[in-house]
Design an enzyme around this catalytic site. Structure first.
Site, PDB file in Angstrom:
ATOM      1  N   ARG A 319       0.832  -1.211   0.000  1.00 23.48           N
ATOM      2  CA  ARG A 319       0.000   0.000   0.000  1.00 23.48           C
ATOM      3  C   ARG A 319       0.870   1.266   0.000  1.00 23.48           C
ATOM      4  O   ARG A 319       0.468   2.298  -0.552  1.00 23.48           O
ATOM      5  CB  ARG A 319      -0.997   0.003   1.165  1.00 23.48           C
ATOM      6  CG  ARG A 319      -2.058   1.088   1.061  1.00 23.48           C
ATOM      7  CD  ARG A 319      -3.195   0.911   2.051  1.00 23.48           C
ATOM      8  NE  ARG A 319      -4.286   0.102   1.503  1.00 23.48           N
ATOM      9  CZ  ARG A 319      -5.322   0.599   0.813  1.00 23.48           C
ATOM     10  NH1 ARG A 319      -5.431   1.893   0.603  1.00 23.48           N
ATOM     11  NH2 ARG A 319      -6.258  -0.202   0.351  1.00 23.48           N
ATOM     12  N   GLU A 720      -9.646   6.372   6.969  1.00 19.23           N
ATOM     13  CA  GLU A 720      -8.206   6.575   6.983  1.00 19.23           C
ATOM     14  C   GLU A 720      -7.716   7.842   6.274  1.00 19.23           C
ATOM     15  O   GLU A 720      -6.775   8.483   6.749  1.00 19.23           O
ATOM     16  CB  GLU A 720      -7.494   5.359   6.359  1.00 19.23           C
ATOM     17  CG  GLU A 720      -7.634   4.084   7.156  1.00 19.23           C
ATOM     18  CD  GLU A 720      -7.221   2.876   6.334  1.00 19.23           C
ATOM     19  OE1 GLU A 720      -7.989   2.470   5.442  1.00 19.23           O
ATOM     20  OE2 GLU A 720      -6.130   2.340   6.574  1.00 19.23           O
TER      21      GLU A 720
HETATM   22  N1  MTE Z   1     -12.106   6.325  14.225  1.00 26.29           N
HETATM   23  C1  MTE Z   1     -12.172   6.078  15.554  1.00 26.29           C
HETATM   24  N2  MTE Z   1     -12.859   6.918  16.323  1.00 26.29           N
HETATM   25  N3  MTE Z   1     -11.552   4.999  16.106  1.00 26.29           N
HETATM   26  C2  MTE Z   1     -10.815   4.123  15.339  1.00 26.29           C
HETATM   27  O1  MTE Z   1     -10.263   3.157  15.855  1.00 26.29           O
HETATM   28  N4  MTE Z   1      -9.984   3.555  13.068  1.00 26.29           N
HETATM   29  C3  MTE Z   1      -9.649   4.078  11.743  1.00 26.29           C
HETATM   30  C4  MTE Z   1     -10.840   4.815  11.138  1.00 26.29           C
HETATM   31  N5  MTE Z   1     -11.381   5.751  12.077  1.00 26.29           N
HETATM   32  C5  MTE Z   1     -10.716   4.374  13.933  1.00 26.29           C
HETATM   33  C6  MTE Z   1     -11.411   5.500  13.420  1.00 26.29           C
HETATM   34  C7  MTE Z   1      -9.226   3.037  10.816  1.00 26.29           C
HETATM   35  S1  MTE Z   1      -7.629   2.517  10.880  1.00 26.29           S
HETATM   36  C8  MTE Z   1     -10.069   2.510   9.880  1.00 26.29           C
HETATM   37  S2  MTE Z   1      -9.543   1.378   8.745  1.00 26.29           S
HETATM   38  C9  MTE Z   1     -11.471   2.916   9.811  1.00 26.29           C
HETATM   39  O2  MTE Z   1     -11.827   3.852  10.835  1.00 26.29           O
HETATM   40  C10 MTE Z   1     -12.338   1.665   9.934  1.00 26.29           C
HETATM   41  O3  MTE Z   1     -13.679   1.934   9.961  1.00 26.29           O
HETATM   42  P1  MTE Z   1     -14.560   2.219   8.651  1.00 26.29           P
HETATM   43  O4  MTE Z   1     -14.090   1.300   7.585  1.00 26.29           O
HETATM   44  O5  MTE Z   1     -15.927   1.927   9.122  1.00 26.29           O
HETATM   45  O6  MTE Z   1     -14.341   3.651   8.315  1.00 26.29           O
HETATM   46  C1  QUE Z   2      -5.693  -2.515   3.233  1.00 26.10           C
HETATM   47  C2  QUE Z   2      -5.935  -3.079   4.435  1.00 26.10           C
HETATM   48  C3  QUE Z   2      -5.714  -4.460   4.637  1.00 26.10           C
HETATM   49  C4  QUE Z   2      -5.209  -5.236   3.593  1.00 26.10           C
HETATM   50  C5  QUE Z   2      -4.971  -4.641   2.386  1.00 26.10           C
HETATM   51  C6  QUE Z   2      -5.207  -3.284   2.207  1.00 26.10           C
HETATM   52  C7  QUE Z   2      -5.975  -5.093   5.886  1.00 26.10           C
HETATM   53  C8  QUE Z   2      -5.728  -6.485   5.999  1.00 26.10           C
HETATM   54  C9  QUE Z   2      -5.205  -7.206   4.920  1.00 26.10           C
HETATM   55  C10 QUE Z   2      -4.931  -8.614   4.938  1.00 26.10           C
HETATM   56  C11 QUE Z   2      -4.087  -9.165   3.996  1.00 26.10           C
HETATM   57  C12 QUE Z   2      -3.840 -10.511   3.960  1.00 26.10           C
HETATM   58  C13 QUE Z   2      -4.432 -11.361   4.862  1.00 26.10           C
HETATM   59  C14 QUE Z   2      -5.284 -10.833   5.833  1.00 26.10           C
HETATM   60  C15 QUE Z   2      -5.525  -9.476   5.867  1.00 26.10           C
HETATM   61  O1  QUE Z   2      -4.960  -6.554   3.770  1.00 26.10           O
HETATM   62  O2  QUE Z   2      -6.402  -4.429   6.823  1.00 26.10           O
HETATM   63  O3  QUE Z   2      -5.872 -11.662   6.723  1.00 26.10           O
HETATM   64  O4  QUE Z   2      -4.229 -12.713   4.823  1.00 26.10           O
HETATM   65  O5  QUE Z   2      -6.022  -7.072   7.177  1.00 26.10           O
HETATM   66  O6  QUE Z   2      -4.985  -2.707   1.017  1.00 26.10           O
HETATM   67  O7  QUE Z   2      -6.401  -2.331   5.448  1.00 26.10           O
HETATM   68 MO1  MOS Z   3      -7.446   0.472   9.458  1.00 24.80          MO
HETATM   69  S1  MOS Z   3      -5.389   0.537   9.544  1.00 24.80           S
HETATM   70  O1  MOS Z   3      -7.368  -0.354   7.914  1.00 24.80           O
HETATM   71  O2  MOS Z   3      -7.728  -0.744  10.599  1.00 24.80           O
END
Ligand code: MTE
Ligand code: QUE
Ligand code: MOS
Length: 758
Positions: A319, A720
């Protein structure tokens, strides 16, 4: 009520998060709030004091006989597999077996009547180690060819050849630090034994199905014997995707062996020492550009510090590569990703999942080019943007929804960028020690898991005979507002008020084989699955009306909280009850699989994302060059969430994500000592942003846009992307310091980059 009144709490309304009041008054239940039965056991895992060592002898007899201890668990006690790796079987032993790979690795676990007893007992262990040489940095790992996976290359054009032909070239390096998730609620699991040795696991996790899988694998049972339930997390941020399962598995082993409920909750220090973080990266680049600042060639290497095991590092490093272009078209580009194995805790998902590091790389390049040519850094950025004729990324995906140029132009005007930049130049000319900086950076973030099979989601909806609804889906709530948004979607689809929709805890027994709530796709995927389930119910109800009341299809109308059948109008409740009396099934599942996506790692080409989310930010900072302190004085953000499902929640995500990003790039510094021990494992030494770090002027606007792809109500993911808006803050500080400023830009780093005052 008139027929054209609309429902309360539907899509687009800025209602508050369903748990807001419960968060405030303390009634929101987290794992640690669940009343444990009196006979419950509490677990403590003993952390390795060495970064790399052989275990030559282990005597736990005194631990076993200590006060309150019911059970001591070692690798030998595991009935199933000693592994909790999400991606590479055997890579992540639950308990160390003969050797330790990082300082903090769990060697054995103690279950006692109280956590204090368990921890006290663990100190009585007699373990002998033979220390081995440890790899503690990216440079050491590179020197020793220590990797967790093979390199990945993504390329288009001829970077090498065109670097030779370039009018100007530059090369450089940038080190980027990691970040602790610092969720307010640490890792926590409570396991309640059931009949036949089955277990019910209450867990704070973003990935209930993986916890289920790992618990079953460790216990040596089938997955149908394990049920995982998650009502909410006190934050996850990626840290509870793969790294929630070890603690659940240890508690489950305890429940299995003793028949007693078992709880494992890591205290803050243990959580910080024993769980993985954002990957530190080392970037190196060589860039070729013309006199106008157009980048013609770029060769970049992104090296990540993965820690001791693979975990999600492959997808994370990928990524980073996918985002090393950010919003810019670079005709001759090659990016190489290297994934270093070091003797540190295994780094894992963290908001942005590698993309922040990839974008940091290209934004550094943009500023270096601008500086070399003496040009406005924003003008250089704008000159390099993707456009209608130059729209193919280095991984072969065509950028079809590019709104970056428009967002930048709008924000530039709204934030008064030109005028303020001129004022700042004047201010700096008149001030010797206090200097100001301003920077605008854009972002483009690809939405979809790049691991294709993860792009699926399920939902389960029941309508009860009184017209009330229970909603369940595979997504988890971590504060981001997913449950609220999905409930709004269902309210809209059924055309009833939100108050009739009961949100329920995620449960592997209701919706199976779920993907992690991650990659910002929680609402896109679970919202669509729930919408499809609700549409099935509507279709069934419509069919019932046609047959039962003998009307034509066009004579059945689902009005807000009402159903009109021919000339008759029923309340939704009356209508549903009539359907029930006629034995109509009032429960439905929905399933969604993201269309159009594919990627081939062999060729490094494909369409890994359904679409992109965009945004831009302008940061203004004031730096005291004598102390190295930087203050963010003003921030303006314009961000693209498509058609917002809930503007209140979206603004909260943007604000929170931005500030979390600022923490990563300024305050938050992880420090490991020479023995590989994490020295910053508490809030006393690890500083996340506080209220005082919120910029005094903080303007956030949603960009008026709709998703051109067929997403749920034309919305876009928001979780994100805003994290990466913080790069403008780092670039504004860099405008002051120039030169070698590694991230995070702590006062120390800033002072070092400024050099001695003359
Ligand atoms: N917002 C809050 N308040 N708490 C969290 O842990 N995690 C972030 C984002 N926003 C998070 C957050 C991350 S890493 C992700 S991937 C997304 O929320 C996941 O939720 P969504 O896919 O429903 O947006
Ligand atoms: C973004 C993500 C994830 C991702 C790829 C993305 C992620 C994640 C995995 C993943 C990959 C291989 C596995 C698995 C999970 O890929 O969150 O169990 O076998 O868990 O582009 O956020
Ligand atoms: Mo968010 S880092 O894809 O949990």
């Amino acid at each position: 009520m008139s027929n054209n009144a609309s429902i309360n709490g539907g899509v687009g309304s800025g209602i508050s998060h369903d748990s807001t009041k419960k968060h405030a008054n303390g009634t929101a239940v987290y794992v640690d709030d669940i009343r444990v039965p009196e006979n419950a056991l509490h677990l403590y895992a003993f952390p390795s004091p060495h970064a790399h060592a052989e275990i030559t002898a282990m005597d736990l007899s005194e631990v076993e006989s200590a006060d309150g201890v019911a059970l001591v668990l070692t690798a030998d006690d595991i009935t199933g597999m000693n592994d909790v790796s999400p991606t590479h079987s055997g890579d992540d032993p639950l308990l160390a077996d003969g050797k330790v790979m990082f300082q903090g690795q769990a060697i054995f676990a103690v279950a006692a009547d109280s956590l204090n007893q368990a921890r006290a007992a663990a100190q009585l262990a007699k373990i002998s180690f033979k220390p081995l040489p440890a790899i503690l940095s990216i440079n050491e790992a590179l020197a020793q060819d220590s990797f967790v996976f093979t390199p990945q290359v993504m390329a288009q054009g001829d970077a090498e050849g065109e670097l030779k032909n370039a009018k100007n070239t530059l090369s450089g390096k940038l080190n980027i630090g990691g970040q602790d998730h610092f969720y307010l609620e640490g890792q926590a699991s409570l396991v309640i034994p059931q009949e036949d040795g089955d277990v019910l696991v209450h867990c704070s996790t973003q990935h209930p199905s993986e916890v289920q899988t790992h618990v079953a694998q460790v216990l040596g049972v089938e997955r149908n014997a394990v049920t995982v339930e998650v009502r909410r997390m006190g934050g996850g941020f990626g840290g509870k995707e793969t790294q929630a399962s070890p603690w659940a598995a240890l508690a489950a082993m305890t429940a299995q062996k003793t028949g007693r409920p078992a709880k494992m909750r890591l205290v803050r220090d243990d959580d910080m020492i024993m769980t993985g973080k954002r990957h530190p990266f080392q970037i190196s680049y060589e860039v070729g550009f013309d006199d106008a600042g157009i980048v013609t060639a770029l060769d970049m290497t992104l090296v990540s510090d993965c820690g001791h095991s693979l975990d999600l590092s492959r997808a994370i490093n990928d990524r980073a590569l996918f985002h090393a272009d950010n919003c810019y078209y670079i005709p001759n580009m090659r990016v190489t990703g290297l994934k270093c194995r070091t003797n540190k805790v295994s780094n894992t998902a963290f908001r942005g999942f590698g993309a922040p590091q990839g974008m940091m790389a290209i934004e550094e390049v943009m500023d270096q080019v601008a500086q070399k040519l003496g040009k406005d850094p924003l003008a250089v950025r704008q000159a390099n943007l993707y456009n209608a004729s130059n729209n193919t990324t280095h991984y072969g995906m065509v950028v079809e929804d590019n709104v970056a140029p428009e967002i930048i132009a709008q924000l530039k005007t709204a934030s008064n960028y030109d005028k303020r930049r001129a004022e700042i130049e004047e201010f700096n000319a008149n001030n010797e020690f206090v200097k100001k900086g301003i920077a605008l950076t854009p972002l483009k973030f690809g939405i979809s898991f790049t691991t294709k099979f993860l792009n699926q989601a399920g939902a389960l909806i029941h309508i009860y005979a009184d017209g009330s609804v229970q909603l369940n889906h595979g997504g988890t709530e971590m504060g981001q507002g997913l449950f609220t948004k999905v409930a709004q979607i269902v309210a809209n689809t059924l055309n009833i008020d939100l108050e009739h929709i009961k949100i329920t805890a995620t449960n592997t027994g209701k919706v199976p084989n779920t993907s992690p709530t991650a990659a910002s796709s929680g609402t896109d995927m679970n919202g669509m699955a729930a919408k499809l389930a609700a549409e099935k119910l509507i279709d069934r109800l419509r069919q019932f009306a046609i047959e039962h009341y003998g009307v034509a299809e066009g004579d059945v109308k689902f009005l807000p909280n009402r159903v009109k059948v021919g000339k008759q109008t029923f309340s939704f409740k009356e209508f549903v009850n009539a359907a029930y009396m006629e034995r109509i099934q009032l429960s439905a599942t929905g399933f969604y699989a993201t269309p159009k996506i594919n990627f081939d790692p062999e060729t490094g080409k494909g369409r890994p994302f359904l679409y992109f989310s965009y945004g831009a930010s302008v940061s203004e900072v004031e730096v005291d060059t004598l102390t190295g302190e930087a203050e963010v004085v003003r921030v303006d953000i314009l961000h693209d969430v498509g058609r917002s499902l809930n503007p209140t929640i979206d603004l909260g995500q943007i604000e929170g994500g931005f500030i979390q990003g600022v923490g990563w790039l300024t305050n938050e510094e992880l420090f490991w000592n020479d023995d590989g021990a994490l020295a910053t494992h508490a809030p006393s030494t690890y500083k996340i942003p506080t209220m005082g770090d919120r910029p005094d002027i903080f303007n956030i606007t949603l960009f008026d846009n709709e998703n051109m792809e067929d997403t749920v109500y034309k919305s876009k993911a928001v979780g994100e992307p805003p994290f990466m808006l913080a790069i403008s803050t780092y670039r504004a500080i860099w405008q002051v310091t120039k030169g070698n400023l590694d991230a995070p830009a702590t006062p120390e780093a800033i002072l070092k980059a400024c050099g001695e005052p003359s």
